[in-house]
Design a protein around this motif. Structure first.
Motif, PDB file in Angstrom:
ATOM      1  N   TRP A   1       7.928 -22.163 -32.613  1.00  0.00           N
ATOM      2  CA  TRP A   1       8.477 -21.170 -33.521  1.00  0.00           C
ATOM      3  C   TRP A   1       7.897 -21.308 -34.921  1.00  0.00           C
ATOM      4  N   THR A   2       7.416 -22.483 -35.276  1.00  0.00           N
ATOM      5  CA  THR A   2       6.822 -22.644 -36.608  1.00  0.00           C
ATOM      6  C   THR A   2       5.519 -21.852 -36.729  1.00  0.00           C
ATOM      7  N   ASP A   3       4.760 -21.761 -35.635  1.00  0.00           N
ATOM      8  CA  ASP A   3       3.543 -20.941 -35.666  1.00  0.00           C
ATOM      9  C   ASP A   3       3.882 -19.473 -35.876  1.00  0.00           C
ATOM     10  N   TRP A   4       4.943 -19.013 -35.237  1.00  0.00           N
ATOM     11  CA  TRP A   4       5.385 -17.627 -35.373  1.00  0.00           C
ATOM     12  C   TRP A   4       5.808 -17.355 -36.829  1.00  0.00           C
ATOM     13  N   VAL A   5       6.620 -18.234 -37.394  1.00  0.00           N
ATOM     14  CA  VAL A   5       7.090 -18.069 -38.773  1.00  0.00           C
ATOM     15  C   VAL A   5       5.919 -18.150 -39.745  1.00  0.00           C
ATOM     16  N   GLN A   6       5.019 -19.090 -39.529  1.00  0.00           N
ATOM     17  CA  GLN A   6       3.866 -19.224 -40.413  1.00  0.00           C
ATOM     18  C   GLN A   6       2.967 -17.985 -40.352  1.00  0.00           C
ATOM     19  N   GLY A   7       2.799 -17.416 -39.164  1.00  0.00           N
ATOM     20  CA  GLY A   7       1.991 -16.205 -39.038  1.00  0.00           C
ATOM     21  C   GLY A   7       2.590 -15.029 -39.776  1.00  0.00           C
ATOM     22  N   ILE A   8       3.903 -14.848 -39.662  1.00  0.00           N
ATOM     23  CA  ILE A   8       4.571 -13.752 -40.363  1.00  0.00           C
ATOM     24  C   ILE A   8       4.497 -13.956 -41.872  1.00  0.00           C
ATOM     25  N   LEU A   9       4.714 -15.183 -42.327  1.00  0.00           N
ATOM     26  CA  LEU A   9       4.623 -15.460 -43.758  1.00  0.00           C
ATOM     27  C   LEU A   9       3.198 -15.262 -44.279  1.00  0.00           C
ATOM     28  N   LEU A  10       2.207 -15.619 -43.477  1.00  0.00           N
ATOM     29  CA  LEU A  10       0.814 -15.377 -43.893  1.00  0.00           C
ATOM     30  C   LEU A  10       0.529 -13.883 -44.033  1.00  0.00           C
ATOM     31  N   ILE A  11       1.086 -13.072 -43.149  1.00  0.00           N
ATOM     32  CA  ILE A  11       0.883 -11.625 -43.247  1.00  0.00           C
ATOM     33  C   ILE A  11       1.527 -11.087 -44.515  1.00  0.00           C
ATOM     34  N   ILE A  12       2.739 -11.548 -44.835  1.00  0.00           N
ATOM     35  CA  ILE A  12       3.425 -11.094 -46.049  1.00  0.00           C
ATOM     36  C   ILE A  12       2.659 -11.519 -47.296  1.00  0.00           C
ATOM     37  N   ILE A  13       2.232 -12.776 -47.331  1.00  0.00           N
ATOM     38  CA  ILE A  13       1.513 -13.294 -48.494  1.00  0.00           C
ATOM     39  C   ILE A  13       0.187 -12.576 -48.679  1.00  0.00           C
ATOM     40  N   SER A  14      -0.533 -12.336 -47.590  1.00  0.00           N
ATOM     41  CA  SER A  14      -1.830 -11.676 -47.716  1.00  0.00           C
ATOM     42  C   SER A  14      -1.670 -10.212 -48.092  1.00  0.00           C
TER      43      SER A  14
END
Length: 133
Positions: A32-45
């Motif tokens: 689940w950390t990969d999923w959360v990190q991916g979503i946060l990367l999309i928001i940040i980018s």
């Protein structure tokens, strides 16, 4: 102008990485950390792309990129984000005790949460405005 171009370039690369993390097959996404990190990367980018495009547009028009109002917004957003991020770190430390995740995953997720909270606080303050105007 150069900094805005590199912000847009960096935003595109982060967006590609975030989309790859979210939409990759389940074999690659291990927790689940990969999923959360991916979503946060999309928001940040997405925010980085918006800021870079906004700065480029302002420089093409001849307007200043940063003024006093923007500096006040960033200062207020950073103080608000710091207070919220402290509580997020406390929550992550409690979650780390209950979950069997490596410390690097928790650290990476915490840093991305800090960036996400900072971005959300900037957006909220820009929408609500500064109260001392």
């Amino acid at each position: 102008m150069k900094r805005s171009f590199f912000l847009v370039l960096f935003g595109v690369l982060l967006l590609a990485n975030g989309i790859h993390m979210v939409f990759s097959p389940l074999v690659i996404r291990s927790s689940w950390t990969d999923w959360v990190q991916g979503i946060l990367l999309i928001i940040i980018s997405a925010f980085g792309l918006y800021q870079g495009a906004s700065n480029l547009w302002s420089s093409f028009k001849g307007d200043p990129i940063r003024d006093e109002r923007i500096e006040k917004i960033y200062r207020k957003a950073s103080s608000l984000a710091f207070r919220i991020s402290v509580w997020c770190w406390i929550g992550l430390m409690i979650a780390e005790r209950r979950l069997s995740k490596p410390p690097t995953d928790i650290l990476q997720t915490g840093i991305l949460i800090m960036l996400g909270v900072y971005i959300i606080s900037i957006v909220v303050i820009k929408i609500w405005g500064l109260k001392d105007e």
